[in-house]
Scaffold this active site. Structure first.
Site, PDB file in Angstrom:
ATOM      1  N   PRO A   1      35.377 -12.825 -15.852  1.00  0.00           N
ATOM      2  CA  PRO A   1      35.087 -14.207 -15.401  1.00  0.00           C
ATOM      3  C   PRO A   1      35.311 -14.356 -14.099  1.00  0.00           C
ATOM      4  O   PRO A   1      33.758 -14.898 -14.111  1.00  0.00           O
ATOM      5  CB  PRO A   1      36.960 -14.373 -15.410  1.00  0.00           C
ATOM      6  CG  PRO A   1      37.858 -13.338 -15.861  1.00  0.00           C
ATOM      7  CD  PRO A   1      36.942 -12.364 -16.442  1.00  0.00           C
TER       8      PRO A   1
ATOM      9  N   SER B   1      26.365 -12.018 -14.788  1.00  0.00           N
ATOM     10  CA  SER B   1      24.928 -11.991 -14.751  1.00  0.00           C
ATOM     11  C   SER B   1      25.324 -10.673 -14.275  1.00  0.00           C
ATOM     12  O   SER B   1      24.207  -9.504 -13.866  1.00  0.00           O
ATOM     13  CB  SER B   1      23.692 -12.931 -14.287  1.00  0.00           C
ATOM     14  OG  SER B   1      23.727 -14.262 -15.251  1.00  0.00           O
TER      15      SER B   1
ATOM     16  N   GLY C   1      20.145  -5.016 -28.111  1.00  0.00           N
ATOM     17  CA  GLY C   1      20.663  -6.590 -28.585  1.00  0.00           C
ATOM     18  C   GLY C   1      19.628  -7.975 -28.561  1.00  0.00           C
ATOM     19  O   GLY C   1      19.855  -8.801 -28.893  1.00  0.00           O
TER      20      GLY C   1
ATOM     21  N   ILE D   1      11.974 -35.539 -33.560  1.00  0.00           N
ATOM     22  CA  ILE D   1      11.386 -36.249 -34.474  1.00  0.00           C
ATOM     23  C   ILE D   1      12.191 -36.676 -35.387  1.00  0.00           C
ATOM     24  O   ILE D   1      11.785 -37.516 -36.210  1.00  0.00           O
ATOM     25  CB  ILE D   1      11.072 -35.037 -35.014  1.00  0.00           C
ATOM     26  CG1 ILE D   1      10.038 -34.189 -34.373  1.00  0.00           C
ATOM     27  CG2 ILE D   1      10.063 -35.168 -36.696  1.00  0.00           C
ATOM     28  CD1 ILE D   1       9.149 -33.292 -34.407  1.00  0.00           C
TER      29      ILE D   1
ATOM     30  N   GLU E   1      23.652 -12.450 -23.762  1.00  0.00           N
ATOM     31  CA  GLU E   1      23.466 -11.408 -23.369  1.00  0.00           C
ATOM     32  C   GLU E   1      21.699 -11.168 -22.462  1.00  0.00           C
ATOM     33  O   GLU E   1      20.661 -10.304 -22.363  1.00  0.00           O
ATOM     34  CB  GLU E   1      22.431 -10.620 -25.224  1.00  0.00           C
ATOM     35  CG  GLU E   1      23.505 -10.629 -25.975  1.00  0.00           C
ATOM     36  CD  GLU E   1      24.058  -9.367 -26.957  1.00  0.00           C
ATOM     37  OE1 GLU E   1      22.358  -8.485 -27.276  1.00  0.00           O
ATOM     38  OE2 GLU E   1      24.154  -9.950 -28.319  1.00  0.00           O
TER      39      GLU E   1
HETATM   40  N1  CAA Z   1      18.438   0.843 -19.400  1.00  0.00           N
HETATM   41  C1  CAA Z   1      18.520   2.292 -18.619  1.00  0.00           C
HETATM   42  N2  CAA Z   1      18.935   2.558 -17.736  1.00  0.00           N
HETATM   43  C2  CAA Z   1      19.207   0.801 -16.833  1.00  0.00           C
HETATM   44  C3  CAA Z   1      18.757  -0.879 -17.562  1.00  0.00           C
HETATM   45  C4  CAA Z   1      18.547   0.140 -19.364  1.00  0.00           C
HETATM   46  N3  CAA Z   1      17.691  -1.605 -19.388  1.00  0.00           N
HETATM   47  N4  CAA Z   1      18.554  -1.389 -16.675  1.00  0.00           N
HETATM   48  C5  CAA Z   1      19.004  -0.637 -15.481  1.00  0.00           C
HETATM   49  N5  CAA Z   1      19.382   0.246 -15.401  1.00  0.00           N
HETATM   50  C6  CAA Z   1      20.131   1.798 -14.844  1.00  0.00           C
HETATM   51  C7  CAA Z   1      18.800   2.114 -13.439  1.00  0.00           C
HETATM   52  O1  CAA Z   1      17.743   2.977 -13.854  1.00  0.00           O
HETATM   53  C8  CAA Z   1      20.170   2.113 -12.565  1.00  0.00           C
HETATM   54  O2  CAA Z   1      20.070   3.506 -12.779  1.00  0.00           O
HETATM   55  P1  CAA Z   1      19.256   4.665 -12.009  1.00  0.00           P
HETATM   56  O3  CAA Z   1      20.030   3.846 -10.598  1.00  0.00           O
HETATM   57  O4  CAA Z   1      19.571   6.065 -12.102  1.00  0.00           O
HETATM   58  O5  CAA Z   1      17.593   3.850 -11.878  1.00  0.00           O
HETATM   59  C9  CAA Z   1      21.276   1.401 -12.923  1.00  0.00           C
HETATM   60  O6  CAA Z   1      21.510   1.121 -14.193  1.00  0.00           O
HETATM   61  C10 CAA Z   1      21.281   0.183 -12.006  1.00  0.00           C
HETATM   62  O7  CAA Z   1      20.033  -0.767 -12.231  1.00  0.00           O
HETATM   63  P2  CAA Z   1      19.922  -2.384 -11.559  1.00  0.00           P
HETATM   64  O8  CAA Z   1      19.784  -0.854  -9.942  1.00  0.00           O
HETATM   65  O9  CAA Z   1      18.607  -2.868 -12.639  1.00  0.00           O
HETATM   66  O10 CAA Z   1      21.303  -3.129 -11.519  1.00  0.00           O
HETATM   67  P3  CAA Z   1      21.623  -4.470 -11.193  1.00  0.00           P
HETATM   68  O11 CAA Z   1      22.708  -3.978 -10.553  1.00  0.00           O
HETATM   69  O12 CAA Z   1      20.315  -4.975 -10.092  1.00  0.00           O
HETATM   70  O13 CAA Z   1      21.417  -4.965 -12.764  1.00  0.00           O
HETATM   71  C11 CAA Z   1      20.955  -6.608 -14.882  1.00  0.00           C
HETATM   72  C12 CAA Z   1      20.711  -4.862 -12.942  1.00  0.00           C
HETATM   73  C13 CAA Z   1      19.653  -6.725 -14.956  1.00  0.00           C
HETATM   74  C14 CAA Z   1      20.505  -7.867 -13.393  1.00  0.00           C
HETATM   75  C15 CAA Z   1      21.599  -6.458 -15.195  1.00  0.00           C
HETATM   76  O14 CAA Z   1      22.468  -6.423 -14.386  1.00  0.00           O
HETATM   77  C16 CAA Z   1      22.118  -7.393 -16.680  1.00  0.00           C
HETATM   78  O15 CAA Z   1      20.919  -7.109 -17.011  1.00  0.00           O
HETATM   79  N6  CAA Z   1      22.927  -8.594 -16.498  1.00  0.00           N
HETATM   80  C17 CAA Z   1      22.659  -9.278 -17.229  1.00  0.00           C
HETATM   81  C18 CAA Z   1      23.897  -8.818 -17.590  1.00  0.00           C
HETATM   82  C19 CAA Z   1      24.261  -9.271 -19.438  1.00  0.00           C
HETATM   83  O16 CAA Z   1      22.735  -9.280 -20.192  1.00  0.00           O
HETATM   84  N7  CAA Z   1      25.916  -9.826 -19.795  1.00  0.00           N
HETATM   85  C20 CAA Z   1      25.924 -10.003 -21.001  1.00  0.00           C
HETATM   86  C21 CAA Z   1      26.780  -9.538 -21.901  1.00  0.00           C
HETATM   87  S1  CAA Z   1      26.792  -9.307 -23.428  1.00  0.00           S
HETATM   88  C22 CAA Z   1      27.283 -10.883 -23.992  1.00  0.00           C
HETATM   89  O17 CAA Z   1      26.429 -11.800 -24.053  1.00  0.00           O
HETATM   90  C23 CAA Z   1      28.166 -11.154 -25.089  1.00  0.00           C
HETATM   91  C24 CAA Z   1      28.719 -11.104 -26.780  1.00  0.00           C
HETATM   92  O18 CAA Z   1      29.486 -10.390 -26.499  1.00  0.00           O
HETATM   93  C25 CAA Z   1      27.413 -11.536 -26.900  1.00  0.00           C
END
Ligand code: CAA
Length: 389
Positions: A131, A135, A246, A345, A371
């Site tokens: 909740p 993001s 995903g 349309i 996602e």
């Molecule tokens: N692959 C592998 N590792 C990753 C990665 C990836 N794509 N993205 C980040 N990491 C790693 C980073 O390398 C980092 O590790 P290191 O320090 O060892 O390098 C660690 O994770 C932390 O990364 P960030 O500093 O980038 O983390 P952040 O807190 O700034 O978050 C963000 C980044 C991109 C904003 C992330 O939080 C994000 O993607 N948020 C969106 C979440 C999301 O998509 N939610 C949807 C949930 S699912 C859904 O929708 C429901 C469903 O059922 C369909």
């Protein structure tokens, strides 16, 4: 689609045609009814499992169809063109659930948790959001505490696709709050027999109404430590890695919705008359059709390119985060653009429940949200570009 850039093999054509036939014959006749009632389409999902659509990229030994990422996006596109609800159930099953266990699971976990879901006899879900943590996924409140040979899980998860019906769930919880993202771990839940686990309220949604979404509640839910997926503290990396996969699935879903909206618009523009001519002969309509078509083809190129990058990553281990985010961003905004234009349309008929166009409009919106919102995709893309070089 030009075959010169992405030549489809006979196998790819076969899976695309099988998905198209199935979508037209088995899903199209029930899509509107299940959208209206909000019921989960158990029977058609079961049949999709029998056809190999629920674990497309998973090796046969774990119940999957052993095909590649391009096969997955082709099948997703065809199912989505007819019904985005079936498509998201399929996408979460394939990408967020199966891919995570295939990549990070032990052999024992693959036998117990992957096989039934990849073969389509059980439904899988992925639970990251809470909740107060969407993001900013690294700020979750739920936590898991190691007690002897078990973990005790507490917290509330939200917006879980297939949450009300899933047999198995990957859930992410904090095991060490001090370490922030590096203190998150992943766990596998058998939803049928986990004590202290219950499903919360089902979300009443604008679109993808036949895909069930709910909260999950964990109150001293005790699971064996053997159900931890990956290492302690590896959960955030697992969550992000499978979201890369995903997002290609959701991009394909968006592409399918966009194409459905486009095809309905072309047919209507050719047939409907106003002011003594077909409405397609008005430049105002023609230009909309041109923009829809161009964005659809551009989305497809981005998606197929991301699918190729993911396929390549199976050999090299290289991340394809950037390509996956670009595909999802562009395709989801294309779906919204096309669905919006299609309603316009169609005029009054676009607003009527008698045609599926209003459903495309309601279904398209979620592709810009789940996602990873479009804002998160732009954040991922811009950060990658600004930090490189
Ligand atoms: N692959 C592998 N590792 C990753 C990665 C990836 N794509 N993205 C980040 N990491 C790693 C980073 O390398 C980092 O590790 P290191 O320090 O060892 O390098 C660690 O994770 C932390 O990364 P960030 O500093 O980038 O983390 P952040 O807190 O700034 O978050 C963000 C980044 C991109 C904003 C992330 O939080 C994000 O993607 N948020 C969106 C979440 C999301 O998509 N939610 C949807 C949930 S699912 C859904 O929708 C429901 C469903 O059922 C369909």
């Amino acid at each position: 689609m030009s075959d010169s850039l992405f030549p489809l093999s006979d196998e790819h054509r076969m899976i695309r045609d099988a998905a198209r036939d199935f979508a037209r014959t088995a899903i199209a006749p029930i899509a509107a009814q299940f959208d209206e009632s909000g019921e989960f389409p158990f029977e058609t999902i079961k049949k999709m499992g029998e056809m190999g659509f629920m674990g497309i990229e998973i090796p046969e030994e774990y119940g999957g169809a052993a095909l590649d990422t391009l096969a997955y996006v082709l099948a997703m596109e065809e199912i989505s063109k007819v019904d985005a609800s079936h498509a998201v159930i399929m996408s979460v099953n394939n990408s967020l659930y199966c891919q995570g266990i295939l990549k990070f699971g032990t052999e024992e976990q693959k036998q117990r948790f992957l096989k039934p879901v990849a073969s389509g006899t059980a439904v899988g879900a992925y639970s990251l959001t809470e909740p107060m943590s969407g993001s900013d996924a690294g700020t979750m409140q739920s936590h898991a505490e190691r007690v002897g040979d078990s973990y005790v899980l507490n917290g509330r998860k939200s917006w879980v696709t297939s949450g009300p019906v899933a047999d198995y769930i990957i859930v992410f919880m904090m095991t060490d709050r001090e370490k922030k993202q590096k203190g998150i771990s992943a766990f596998l839940i058998n939803a049928k027999n986990a004590p202290g686990f219950q499903r919360g309220k089902k979300e009443p949604k604008l679109g993808i109404r036949a895909s069930a979404t709910s909260e999950l509640i964990f109150e001293d839910c005790r699971i064996p430590s053997a159900n931890r997926l990956g290492q302690e503290g590896e959960g955030f990396k697992i969550a992000m890695t499978v979201l890369d996969a995903g997002r290609i699935g959701i991009a394909s879903q968006a592409l399918g919705i966009a194409e459905a909206a486009y095809e309905a618009s072309v047919a209507y523009a050719r047939e409907r008359e106003a002011f003594g001519q077909k409405i397609g002969e008005f430049q105002g309509t023609g230009f909309k059709i041109a923009d829809m078509k161009t964005r659809i083809e551009a989305s497809r190129l981005l998606i197929y390119d991301a699918a190729m990058a993911k396929e390549n990553s199976k050999k090299t281990g290289e991340r394809y985060t950037l390509k996956s985010s670009m595909a999802k961003l562009f395709a989801s905004e294309t779906a919204m653009f096309c669905a919006h234009a299609a309603v316009q349309i169609h005029g009054g008929m676009g607003y009527s429940r008698e045609l599926p166009v209003e459903r495309y409009f309601r279904d398209a919106k979620i592709t810009e949200i789940y996602e990873g919102t479009s804002e998160i995709q732009r954040h991922v893309i811009s950060r990658s570009e600004l930090q490189s070089g």
